[in-house]
Design an enzyme around this catalytic site. Structure first.
Site, PDB file in Angstrom:
ATOM      1  N   ASP A  72       0.819  -1.217   0.000  1.00 53.40           N
ATOM      2  CA  ASP A  72       0.000   0.000   0.000  1.00 53.40           C
ATOM      3  C   ASP A  72       0.852   1.266   0.000  1.00 53.40           C
ATOM      4  OD1 ASP A  72       1.040  -0.319   2.537  1.00 53.40           O
ATOM      5  OD2 ASP A  72      -0.718   0.516   3.539  1.00 53.40           O
ATOM      6  N   LYS A 132       6.297   7.351  17.529  1.00 53.18           N
ATOM      7  CA  LYS A 132       5.636   8.660  17.588  1.00 53.18           C
ATOM      8  C   LYS A 132       6.279   9.645  18.572  1.00 53.18           C
ATOM      9  CE  LYS A 132       1.344   6.909  15.858  1.00 53.18           C
ATOM     10  NZ  LYS A 132       0.291   6.028  16.162  1.00 53.18           N
ATOM     11  N   ASP A 189       2.578   6.724   1.768  1.00 54.09           N
ATOM     12  CA  ASP A 189       1.697   5.663   2.230  1.00 54.09           C
ATOM     13  C   ASP A 189       0.271   6.121   1.920  1.00 54.09           C
ATOM     14  OD1 ASP A 189      -0.043   4.301   3.846  1.00 54.09           O
ATOM     15  OD2 ASP A 189       1.034   4.693   5.708  1.00 54.09           O
TER      16      ASP A 189
HETATM   17  P1  GTP Z   1      -5.326  -0.050   8.341  1.00 55.06           P
HETATM   18  O1  GTP Z   1      -6.379  -1.017   8.813  1.00 55.06           O
HETATM   19  O2  GTP Z   1      -5.919   1.200   7.777  1.00 55.06           O
HETATM   20  O3  GTP Z   1      -4.237   0.200   9.343  1.00 55.06           O
HETATM   21  O4  GTP Z   1      -4.600  -0.726   7.081  1.00 55.06           O
HETATM   22  P2  GTP Z   1      -3.842  -2.121   6.919  1.00 55.06           P
HETATM   23  O5  GTP Z   1      -3.763  -2.898   8.175  1.00 55.06           O
HETATM   24  O6  GTP Z   1      -4.421  -2.786   5.712  1.00 55.06           O
HETATM   25  O7  GTP Z   1      -2.446  -1.609   6.441  1.00 55.06           O
HETATM   26  P3  GTP Z   1      -1.095  -1.314   7.222  1.00 55.06           P
HETATM   27  O8  GTP Z   1      -0.630   0.004   6.741  1.00 55.06           O
HETATM   28  O9  GTP Z   1      -1.263  -1.487   8.666  1.00 55.06           O
HETATM   29  O10 GTP Z   1      -0.197  -2.483   6.665  1.00 55.06           O
HETATM   30  C1  GTP Z   1       0.854  -2.297   5.740  1.00 55.06           C
HETATM   31  C2  GTP Z   1       0.753  -3.322   4.609  1.00 55.06           C
HETATM   32  O11 GTP Z   1       0.728  -4.643   5.156  1.00 55.06           O
HETATM   33  C3  GTP Z   1      -0.508  -3.183   3.776  1.00 55.06           C
HETATM   34  O12 GTP Z   1      -0.182  -3.355   2.414  1.00 55.06           O
HETATM   35  C4  GTP Z   1      -1.404  -4.287   4.266  1.00 55.06           C
HETATM   36  O13 GTP Z   1      -2.236  -4.811   3.221  1.00 55.06           O
HETATM   37  C5  GTP Z   1      -0.429  -5.328   4.742  1.00 55.06           C
HETATM   38  N1  GTP Z   1      -0.940  -6.056   5.892  1.00 55.06           N
HETATM   39  C6  GTP Z   1      -1.295  -5.568   7.115  1.00 55.06           C
HETATM   40  N2  GTP Z   1      -1.744  -6.552   7.896  1.00 55.06           N
HETATM   41  C7  GTP Z   1      -1.661  -7.690   7.171  1.00 55.06           C
HETATM   42  C8  GTP Z   1      -1.990  -9.054   7.442  1.00 55.06           C
HETATM   43  O14 GTP Z   1      -2.473  -9.427   8.514  1.00 55.06           O
HETATM   44  N3  GTP Z   1      -1.783  -9.944   6.432  1.00 55.06           N
HETATM   45  C9  GTP Z   1      -1.278  -9.583   5.229  1.00 55.06           C
HETATM   46  N4  GTP Z   1      -1.110 -10.515   4.301  1.00 55.06           N
HETATM   47  N5  GTP Z   1      -0.957  -8.306   4.944  1.00 55.06           N
HETATM   48  C10 GTP Z   1      -1.155  -7.379   5.900  1.00 55.06           C
END
Ligand code: GTP
Length: 347
Positions: free
Chosen positions: A106, A157, A217
């Site tokens: 992302d 943070k 991001d």
């Molecule tokens: P928020 O719920 O808005 O925090 O988004 P997110 O959890 O989808 O994204 P975050 O920025 O926390 O995670 C960074 C990247 O890791 C993103 O591309 C997510 O799709 C991926 N990601 C986060 N958690 C997981 C997970 O449990 N499994 C997998 N496969 N990817 C994850």
């Protein structure tokens, strides 16, 4: 080297767009970001991908398949439950070689991979974390490094004054497979908050290397919009499709533009779009393929995905619309973010 793309998160901060869509499939410049990302990494010499999926995995599989259409090979590591960023890497273990690249799918970026890999090989750490420098680090996890680039601690943070640096984790890592020994199987674990600090505590060497180029991001609605405005201002480049008719006005193929339509740049119009007479589009408008815009519509600072229909004399400002939405006539919408439950992906 294989790249493992983390694409399984729920994307809660980008809801409702991600209510029924994996965040990395959100359109950037009328194309799913994940596709842009794979094409970028392919141009950096990567041909083998593993995508770690959980939230609406079939959408990614249906769209990208085994990668043949993009000229790469794609395998999928599917999670039964949400495992977090480290758990997802552990779950993909069987697909990975001794050394591999991990990318948060992302993050909108165009990072050169070779310098990161060279640094990793030169320093011989367990992980090299790509770092990006931000003006205000107080919203992020900041790293403190020794003069050789080894990370000594992460500070979550910090206030601007207390921040040991302005360098943050960019979500791009070169990793040795030995790291997986430190991640419990089948549990939800965060690579940023748990695994990296644990590796440092256990005396494994974790390095950070600043990456160059555009990085953002796209995880919040504000940043999702900003990525688009940056793209339209050419702060970074992606293939935009269509033709740049005038400075900052990109028009797709087979569009039908009514009389007296005014485009205020920058504007990106997809393929097969219809725009009715006297409508004013822009500044800052991205209209997806097959959209139909009525007469006397005003649309600025707005992103609209494929197949939306906007009836006459409606005004849109600072909005984001998912696939297949229909907006009635004479509506005035400011800052609306809307999605439709049964949206598809193909244009
Ligand atoms: P928020 O719920 O808005 O925090 O988004 P997110 O959890 O989808 O994204 P975050 O920025 O926390 O995670 C960074 C990247 O890791 C993103 O591309 C997510 O799709 C991926 N990601 C986060 N958690 C997981 C997970 O449990 N499994 C997998 N496969 N990817 C994850």
């Amino acid at each position: 080297m294989k790249a493992l793309l983390l694409a399984g998160g729920l994307g809660t901060r980008l809801r409702p767009l991600t209510e029924n869509l994996p965040k990395p499939m959100a359109l950037i410049g009328n194309r799913p970001w994940l596709e842009h990302l794979i094409l970028h990494l392919k141009s950096e010499g990567i041909a083998d991908f593993v995508i770690a999926v959980k939230h609406y995995p079939e959408m990614i599989r249906d769209y990208l398949g085994d990668g043949t259409s993009l000229g790469v090979r794609i395998q999928y590591a599917v999670e039964e439950t949400l495992l977090g960023t480290a758990g997802a890497i552990k779950n993909a273990q069987e697909f990975l070689d001794d050394r591999f690249l991990v990318v948060n799918a992302d993050i909108v970026h165009q990072v050169a991979i070779q310098p990161l890999l060279d640094f990793h090989l030169e320093h011989g750490g367990a992980v090299t974390i790509g770092l990006t420098e931000v003006k205000d680090p107080s919203q992020y996890g900041v790293v403190e490094q020794d003069p050789f680039g080894q990370i000594v601690r992460f500070v979550e943070k910090p206030s601007k004054e207390e921040a040991p640096s302005n360098r943050i984790n960019a979500g791009i890592y070169v990793m040795e497979k030995t790291v997986l020994e430190w991640i419990p199987k089948g549990e939800e674990v965060s690579i940023e908050r748990e695994t990296f600090p644990l590796l440092i505590e256990k005396g494994m060497r974790v390095y950070g290397k600043v990456i160059d180029g555009y990085w953002l991001d796209m995880g919040t609605k504000e940043r999702y919009r900003k990525v688009h405005w940056d793209l339209l201002e050419r702060k970074f480049r992606l293939p935009l499709g269509g033709k740049e008719e005038e400075n900052g006005i990109w028009i797709g193929e087979n569009t039908k533009i009514g009389s007296g339509v005014l485009f205020v740049p920058p504007v990106l119009i997809g393929n097969r779009v219809k725009i009715g007479d006297r409508s004013v589009i822009g500044p800052y408008a991205v209209i997806g393929d097959h959209c139909e815009i009525g007469q006397n519509v005003r649309c600025s600072e707005t992103i609209m995905w494929n197949r939306c229909r906007v009836h006459n004399a409606t005004q849109l400002k600072n909005c984001i619309f998912g696939y297949d939405l229909e907006l009635g006539s004479k509506h005035i919408l400011y800052e609306a973010v809307m999605n439709r439950w049964a949206g598809g992906l193909q244009g």
